[in-house]
Motif scaffolding. Structure first.
Motif, PDB file in Angstrom:
ATOM      1  N   GLN A  18     -17.006  25.670 -92.887  1.00  0.00           N
ATOM      2  CA  GLN A  18     -17.236  26.917 -93.604  1.00  0.00           C
ATOM      3  C   GLN A  18     -16.337  28.038 -93.083  1.00  0.00           C
ATOM      4  O   GLN A  18     -15.832  28.864 -93.857  1.00  0.00           O
ATOM      5  CB  GLN A  18     -18.707  27.325 -93.480  1.00  0.00           C
ATOM      6  N   LYS A  19     -16.108  28.051 -91.785  1.00  0.00           N
ATOM      7  CA  LYS A  19     -15.251  29.068 -91.182  1.00  0.00           C
ATOM      8  C   LYS A  19     -13.835  28.982 -91.746  1.00  0.00           C
ATOM      9  O   LYS A  19     -13.203  29.999 -92.057  1.00  0.00           O
ATOM     10  CB  LYS A  19     -15.233  28.896 -89.666  1.00  0.00           C
ATOM     11  N   VAL A  20     -13.336  27.753 -91.895  1.00  0.00           N
ATOM     12  CA  VAL A  20     -11.997  27.564 -92.466  1.00  0.00           C
ATOM     13  C   VAL A  20     -11.979  27.985 -93.934  1.00  0.00           C
ATOM     14  O   VAL A  20     -11.040  28.650 -94.398  1.00  0.00           O
ATOM     15  CB  VAL A  20     -11.546  26.099 -92.325  1.00  0.00           C
ATOM     16  N   LEU A  21     -13.014  27.618 -94.662  1.00  0.00           N
ATOM     17  CA  LEU A  21     -13.075  27.980 -96.080  1.00  0.00           C
ATOM     18  C   LEU A  21     -13.087  29.494 -96.269  1.00  0.00           C
ATOM     19  O   LEU A  21     -12.421  30.023 -97.165  1.00  0.00           O
ATOM     20  CB  LEU A  21     -14.325  27.369 -96.721  1.00  0.00           C
ATOM     21  N   LEU A  22     -13.836  30.185 -95.433  1.00  0.00           N
ATOM     22  CA  LEU A  22     -13.922  31.637 -95.558  1.00  0.00           C
ATOM     23  C   LEU A  22     -12.588  32.309 -95.236  1.00  0.00           C
ATOM     24  O   LEU A  22     -12.222  33.319 -95.855  1.00  0.00           O
ATOM     25  CB  LEU A  22     -15.026  32.184 -94.651  1.00  0.00           C
ATOM     26  N   LYS A  23     -11.863  31.749 -94.282  1.00  0.00           N
ATOM     27  CA  LYS A  23     -10.558  32.305 -93.926  1.00  0.00           C
ATOM     28  C   LYS A  23      -9.466  31.852 -94.890  1.00  0.00           C
ATOM     29  O   LYS A  23      -8.396  32.472 -94.955  1.00  0.00           O
ATOM     30  CB  LYS A  23     -10.161  31.890 -92.500  1.00  0.00           C
ATOM     31  N   ALA A  24      -9.734  30.766 -95.636  1.00  0.00           N
ATOM     32  CA  ALA A  24      -8.743  30.154 -96.531  1.00  0.00           C
ATOM     33  C   ALA A  24      -7.446  29.843 -95.786  1.00  0.00           C
ATOM     34  O   ALA A  24      -6.344  29.952 -96.326  1.00  0.00           O
ATOM     35  CB  ALA A  24      -8.468  31.055 -97.735  1.00  0.00           C
ATOM     36  N   ASP A  25      -7.598  29.421 -94.535  1.00  0.00           N
ATOM     37  CA  ASP A  25      -6.454  29.150 -93.650  1.00  0.00           C
ATOM     38  C   ASP A  25      -6.292  27.632 -93.538  1.00  0.00           C
ATOM     39  O   ASP A  25      -6.540  27.054 -92.489  1.00  0.00           O
ATOM     40  CB  ASP A  25      -6.733  29.794 -92.285  1.00  0.00           C
ATOM     41  N   PHE A  26      -5.888  27.007 -94.637  1.00  0.00           N
ATOM     42  CA  PHE A  26      -5.985  25.560 -94.743  1.00  0.00           C
ATOM     43  C   PHE A  26      -4.848  24.792 -94.070  1.00  0.00           C
ATOM     44  O   PHE A  26      -4.997  23.622 -93.747  1.00  0.00           O
ATOM     45  CB  PHE A  26      -6.065  25.160 -96.224  1.00  0.00           C
ATOM     46  N   ILE A  27      -3.707  25.444 -93.902  1.00  0.00           N
ATOM     47  CA  ILE A  27      -2.546  24.795 -93.286  1.00  0.00           C
ATOM     48  C   ILE A  27      -2.164  25.560 -92.020  1.00  0.00           C
ATOM     49  O   ILE A  27      -1.953  26.772 -92.056  1.00  0.00           O
ATOM     50  CB  ILE A  27      -1.340  24.760 -94.250  1.00  0.00           C
ATOM     51  N   ASN A  28      -2.116  24.840 -90.897  1.00  0.00           N
ATOM     52  CA  ASN A  28      -1.703  25.427 -89.620  1.00  0.00           C
ATOM     53  C   ASN A  28      -2.588  26.600 -89.194  1.00  0.00           C
ATOM     54  O   ASN A  28      -2.112  27.597 -88.627  1.00  0.00           O
ATOM     55  CB  ASN A  28      -0.235  25.878 -89.665  1.00  0.00           C
ATOM     56  N   GLY A  29      -3.891  26.482 -89.460  1.00  0.00           N
ATOM     57  CA  GLY A  29      -4.834  27.501 -89.006  1.00  0.00           C
ATOM     58  C   GLY A  29      -5.035  27.465 -87.509  1.00  0.00           C
ATOM     59  O   GLY A  29      -4.541  26.566 -86.805  1.00  0.00           O
ATOM     60  N   LEU A  53     -12.281   8.646 -81.762  1.00  0.00           N
ATOM     61  CA  LEU A  53     -12.361  10.052 -82.170  1.00  0.00           C
ATOM     62  C   LEU A  53     -11.762  10.133 -83.559  1.00  0.00           C
ATOM     63  O   LEU A  53     -10.557  10.014 -83.729  1.00  0.00           O
ATOM     64  CB  LEU A  53     -11.596  10.964 -81.203  1.00  0.00           C
ATOM     65  N   GLY A  54     -12.625  10.298 -84.565  1.00  0.00           N
ATOM     66  CA  GLY A  54     -12.152  10.266 -85.938  1.00  0.00           C
ATOM     67  C   GLY A  54     -12.507  11.524 -86.704  1.00  0.00           C
ATOM     68  O   GLY A  54     -13.516  12.172 -86.420  1.00  0.00           O
ATOM     69  N   CYS A  55     -11.678  11.866 -87.685  1.00  0.00           N
ATOM     70  CA  CYS A  55     -11.967  13.005 -88.555  1.00  0.00           C
ATOM     71  C   CYS A  55     -12.571  12.483 -89.858  1.00  0.00           C
ATOM     72  O   CYS A  55     -13.061  11.353 -89.917  1.00  0.00           O
ATOM     73  CB  CYS A  55     -10.723  13.852 -88.773  1.00  0.00           C
ATOM     74  N   TYR A  56     -12.531  13.282 -90.910  1.00  0.00           N
ATOM     75  CA  TYR A  56     -13.097  12.878 -92.194  1.00  0.00           C
ATOM     76  C   TYR A  56     -11.978  12.660 -93.216  1.00  0.00           C
ATOM     77  O   TYR A  56     -12.033  13.110 -94.350  1.00  0.00           O
ATOM     78  CB  TYR A  56     -14.086  13.928 -92.698  1.00  0.00           C
ATOM     79  N   GLY A  57     -10.959  11.976 -92.776  1.00  0.00           N
ATOM     80  CA  GLY A  57      -9.794  11.666 -93.594  1.00  0.00           C
ATOM     81  C   GLY A  57      -8.756  11.059 -92.675  1.00  0.00           C
ATOM     82  O   GLY A  57      -9.097  10.387 -91.701  1.00  0.00           O
ATOM     83  N   THR A  74      -6.123  21.949 -91.452  1.00  0.00           N
ATOM     84  CA  THR A  74      -6.977  22.785 -90.612  1.00  0.00           C
ATOM     85  C   THR A  74      -8.432  22.334 -90.659  1.00  0.00           C
ATOM     86  O   THR A  74      -9.126  22.347 -89.623  1.00  0.00           O
ATOM     87  CB  THR A  74      -6.881  24.264 -91.046  1.00  0.00           C
ATOM     88  N   ILE A  75      -8.925  21.928 -91.827  1.00  0.00           N
ATOM     89  CA  ILE A  75     -10.318  21.474 -91.929  1.00  0.00           C
ATOM     90  C   ILE A  75     -10.551  20.255 -91.043  1.00  0.00           C
ATOM     91  O   ILE A  75     -11.570  20.165 -90.350  1.00  0.00           O
ATOM     92  CB  ILE A  75     -10.685  21.164 -93.398  1.00  0.00           C
ATOM     93  N   GLN A  76      -9.590  19.322 -91.024  1.00  0.00           N
ATOM     94  CA  GLN A  76      -9.745  18.145 -90.165  1.00  0.00           C
ATOM     95  C   GLN A  76      -9.721  18.538 -88.684  1.00  0.00           C
ATOM     96  O   GLN A  76     -10.463  17.971 -87.869  1.00  0.00           O
ATOM     97  CB  GLN A  76      -8.648  17.122 -90.468  1.00  0.00           C
ATOM     98  N   ALA A  77      -8.891  19.505 -88.330  1.00  0.00           N
ATOM     99  CA  ALA A  77      -8.860  19.976 -86.944  1.00  0.00           C
ATOM    100  C   ALA A  77     -10.193  20.612 -86.562  1.00  0.00           C
ATOM    101  O   ALA A  77     -10.689  20.424 -85.437  1.00  0.00           O
ATOM    102  CB  ALA A  77      -7.718  20.973 -86.755  1.00  0.00           C
ATOM    103  N   ALA A  78     -10.786  21.356 -87.480  1.00  0.00           N
ATOM    104  CA  ALA A  78     -12.085  21.985 -87.215  1.00  0.00           C
ATOM    105  C   ALA A  78     -13.157  20.930 -86.964  1.00  0.00           C
ATOM    106  O   ALA A  78     -13.983  21.061 -86.048  1.00  0.00           O
ATOM    107  CB  ALA A  78     -12.476  22.875 -88.393  1.00  0.00           C
TER     108      ALA A  78
END
Length: 373
Positions: A22-33, A193-197, A239-243
């Motif tokens: 949600q933090k990433v979505l609110l910032k809309a900082d999707f690439i290199n956040g 250690l896995g992400c969601y993609g 950025t979402i995957q990093a979060a």
């Protein structure tokens, strides 16, 4: 029952993961956040290296390193015969020739004596230039990196540690991802250690290598993304995957790695004498990407897999075909007698459910079926 229970993990950390997304979505900082830099710094500190460079996936992590090293046609790169396809694939993509080496029957990792023999054969034949070794930390267990390092130094070869399955493993306290001249890992969902993609990372202590990798993963950028000084790739981690990974890395460090090793002990106690259980050499620590047993032969393995399925217990065969038998490598000629261990493993291995959220009741259920068979 889940083979790798990402559902239970998500429920346990739902608030933290949802909040991070949600933090990433609110910032809309999707690439290199900012989450990217935070993750890279944490990964580097955990592994014990100067640089962790995130990228799109584990395969491209290896591809990027081979690009920086200038691996090309007429070069030879030595790869274990019993592993996932991408380890050999990236060599062929570079134009070089993968030289497959049989593995140790106990650890399943590259056989160092056979590795040195393979290097000597290539040198004697004189058609290819030996350039690099890509040892794989299979199923979470680090390869014999100290002996591999000795061999590489002797023949002036580069080492790219494929720690896609090995993140969290160690040898006498030194973490997987810190061996060789560079190392890579994968954040595919089923990895330790896995992400969601898809996602991946490269580890190195080499400042120059890190600088070039950061350029190559963004179209060979120079001062900025519109200043392109070399041919590169588009291989950034979202950025979402990093979060998500930042949340999951905390869980991994705090308890998940320890928990899978406790589950290994429970499996071993119950299965010892019934099947061949995983071998962890003294001083080694596995992150157990898989818990893999060995049966006597293919018919016994297949019968057990069928029986487990009848009890709604998932199991997997990693791997049903060695690298030298993959159709994609048909342009090379191989002698099947050079790969007796890998051939046998493909007929006898079976991986059982393994994750930090496996209960003792579930382990009992799995082991009772195996012992009964």
């Amino acid at each position: 029952m889940e083979f790798r229970d990402l559902k239970t993990q998500y429920q346990k950390y739902k608030d933290e993961i949802d909040g991070a997304i949600q933090k990433v979505l609110l910032k809309a900082d999707f690439i290199n956040g900012s989450e990217i830099q935070i993750l890279e710094e944490r990964l580097a500190k955990y592994v014990g290296v100067k640089h962790a460079i995130s990228c799109a996936n584990g395969t491209e992590a290896m591809t990027l390193v081979l690009m920086v090293w200038g691996i090309k046609a007429d070069d030879a790169v030595f790869v274990p015969d019993f592993t996932f396809f991408s380890t050999g694939e990236v060599v062929s993509l570079s134009g070089a020739t993968p030289i497959f080496v049989d593995v140790d029957p106990h650890t399943f990792n590259i056989d160092t004596e056979k590795l040195e023999n393979a290097i000597q054969r290539v040198i004697k034949k004189g058609e290819l230039n030996p350039k690099a070794i890509i040892p794989v930390d299979l199923f979470g267990l680090p390869a014999d990196h100290h002996e591999i390092g000795r061999i590489a130094e002797k023949y002036h070869l580069l080492i790219l540690e494929d720690a896609a399955q090995g993140f969290g493993g160690s040898i006498n306290g030194q973490k997987a991802g810190s061996f060789g001249h560079a190392a890579t890992t994968s954040f595919f969902p089923a990895k330790p250690l896995g992400c969601y993609g898809d996602g991946g990372a490269i580890f190195t202590n080499d400042d120059h290598l890190a600088s070039l990798l950061n350029s190559l993963k963004v179209h060979g950028k120079g001062k900025n993304k519109y200043d392109n000084v070399r041919i590169g790739l588009n291989s950034r981690l979202d950025t979402i995957q990093a979060a998500i990974l930042n949340v999951k890395l905390t869980a991994f460090i705090e308890h998940e790695l320890e928990d899978v090793n406790k589950i290994d002990c429970l499996y071993n106690q119950k299965l010892a004498g019934a099947v061949e259980i995983p071998v962890i050499p003294a001083g080694y620590y596995s992150s157990f990407a898989q818990y893999t047993i060995k049966l006597k032969n293919k018919s016994e393995r297949d019968a057990l897999k069928t029986r487990l399925s009848e009890h709604k217990i998932p199991s997997m065969i990693y791997y049903s075909k060695p690298m030298h038998r993959q159709e994609a490598f048909n342009d090379q000629k191989f002698d099947d007698a050079d790969y007796m261990v890998a051939n046998k493993l493909c007929e006898t291995v079976l991986s059982l459910p393994m994750h930090p959220y496996l209960t003792e009741k579930e382990i009992d259920e799995i082991c009772n079926v195996i012992i009964d068979v």
